[in-house]
Design a protein around this motif. Sequence first.
Motif, short mmCIF file in Angstrom:
data_model
loop_
_atom_site.label_atom_id
_atom_site.label_comp_id
_atom_site.label_asym_id
_atom_site.label_seq_id
_atom_site.Cartn_x
_atom_site.Cartn_y
_atom_site.Cartn_z
N LEU A 274 -13.01 5.20 -13.46
CA LEU A 274 -12.72 4.84 -14.70
C LEU A 274 -11.99 6.24 -15.22
O LEU A 274 -10.88 5.85 -15.74
N SER B 76 -23.78 -9.48 -9.28
CA SER B 76 -23.96 -10.44 -10.40
C SER B 76 -25.19 -11.57 -10.11
O SER B 76 -25.97 -11.64 -10.93
N LEU C 247 -22.08 -2.65 -12.28
CA LEU C 247 -20.94 -1.91 -12.21
C LEU C 247 -20.08 -1.75 -10.89
O LEU C 247 -20.66 -2.04 -9.92
N HIS C 248 -18.78 -1.53 -10.92
CA HIS C 248 -18.31 -1.37 -9.69
C HIS C 248 -17.48 0.08 -9.77
O HIS C 248 -16.77 0.69 -8.88
N GLN D 228 -8.61 2.91 -8.56
CA GLN D 228 -9.26 1.79 -9.61
C GLN D 228 -10.89 2.02 -9.37
O GLN D 228 -11.50 1.33 -10.04
N ALA E 80 -15.78 2.16 -22.73
CA ALA E 80 -16.36 1.86 -21.84
C ALA E 80 -17.43 2.96 -21.69
O ALA E 80 -18.69 2.68 -21.52
N GLN F 173 -19.94 -9.51 -19.55
CA GLN F 173 -18.68 -8.99 -19.73
C GLN F 173 -17.96 -9.66 -20.68
O GLN F 173 -17.29 -8.85 -21.65
N SER G 192 -16.39 -7.14 -6.24
CA SER G 192 -16.44 -8.37 -6.36
C SER G 192 -16.87 -9.11 -5.28
O SER G 192 -16.10 -8.91 -4.10
N GLU H 226 -21.59 -6.63 -15.75
CA GLU H 226 -20.23 -5.85 -15.80
C GLU H 226 -20.07 -5.85 -17.42
O GLU H 226 -18.83 -6.41 -17.95
N ALA I 198 -16.20 -4.17 -18.10
CA ALA I 198 -15.15 -4.47 -17.25
C ALA I 198 -13.91 -4.69 -18.09
O ALA I 198 -12.77 -4.29 -17.58
N SER I 199 -14.04 -5.16 -19.32
CA SER I 199 -12.86 -5.58 -19.92
C SER I 199 -12.41 -4.51 -21.11
O SER I 199 -11.68 -4.93 -22.01
#
Length: 276
Positions: free
Chosen positions: A272, A62, A223-224, A269, A201, A106, A57, A191, A194-195
């Motif tokens: 995934l 983005s 993506l992260h 984290q 996912a 997202q 982030s 993203e 993300a949720s």
Amino acid sequence: MHANDSARAEAGTTPASASWPVTLDRVSVTYPGGTAALRGVSLEIPAGEMVSVVGLSGSGKSTLIRTINGLVPATSGSVRVGPHTVTGLSGRRLRELRGHVGMIFQGFNLAERVDVYRNTLVGRFARQGAVRALFGIASAEDRRIALEALEAVGMLEKVWTRAGSLSGGQKQRVAIARALSQQPSVMLADEPVASLDPPTAHAVMAELERINVERGLTVLTNLHLMDLARDYTTRMIGLRAGEIVYDGPAADATDADFEEIYGRRIQPQDRLGRSA
């Protein structure tokens, strides 16, 4: 050979002529207040490539995605998408560009009280005249394309279901169908998972990969999570503090590469996993 390339070769398909390349030339973005989100970013993305933009982030990922459809204007440098130089576009010409660029968010951005069909049909109006868009007048061709988009993502059976009653994964599939109904030349996903829980996912990323392979569509997704980037994209752009620190095959990215992108050691984290 990456899985995408193997699948495309087996299918005997090549990138669709309708897909567009994306070029950023020394693009910088500085927000009001002085925050530098991008710093001299240069990229060439060929038509039909599946690219992940990876970073924490605040890394600028983005912002990078949103410069491509003009949601965020470049402070300096130039952005070119297919035949369009995005920098400086406004009004009708900017709307024309956006009609060719599908966008997945997202937060899904669906009308929760409206059925799946009408949410998907919104994508058709991205390329329509102002009057048709204002009054939501859909042609028989619009309806056919919207239904085909829903069928492509496995959501046709939910066509008359109110969007607000869907699961997160189903909502994102409808959002993908809405973007597909534009018949875009570039697909952007900011993203998109993300949720979502891990199995969902993976399912959504697999859907984006399938669209890239089968349609030859240029896809860029933020993506992260390192495993999603490795598993589903052919090329990875790593951003840190608005600068590119990695650009290469996603499958070849090492843990050390990800630590350089994140600016710290890998943490749980950052992966995934596949557990429910």
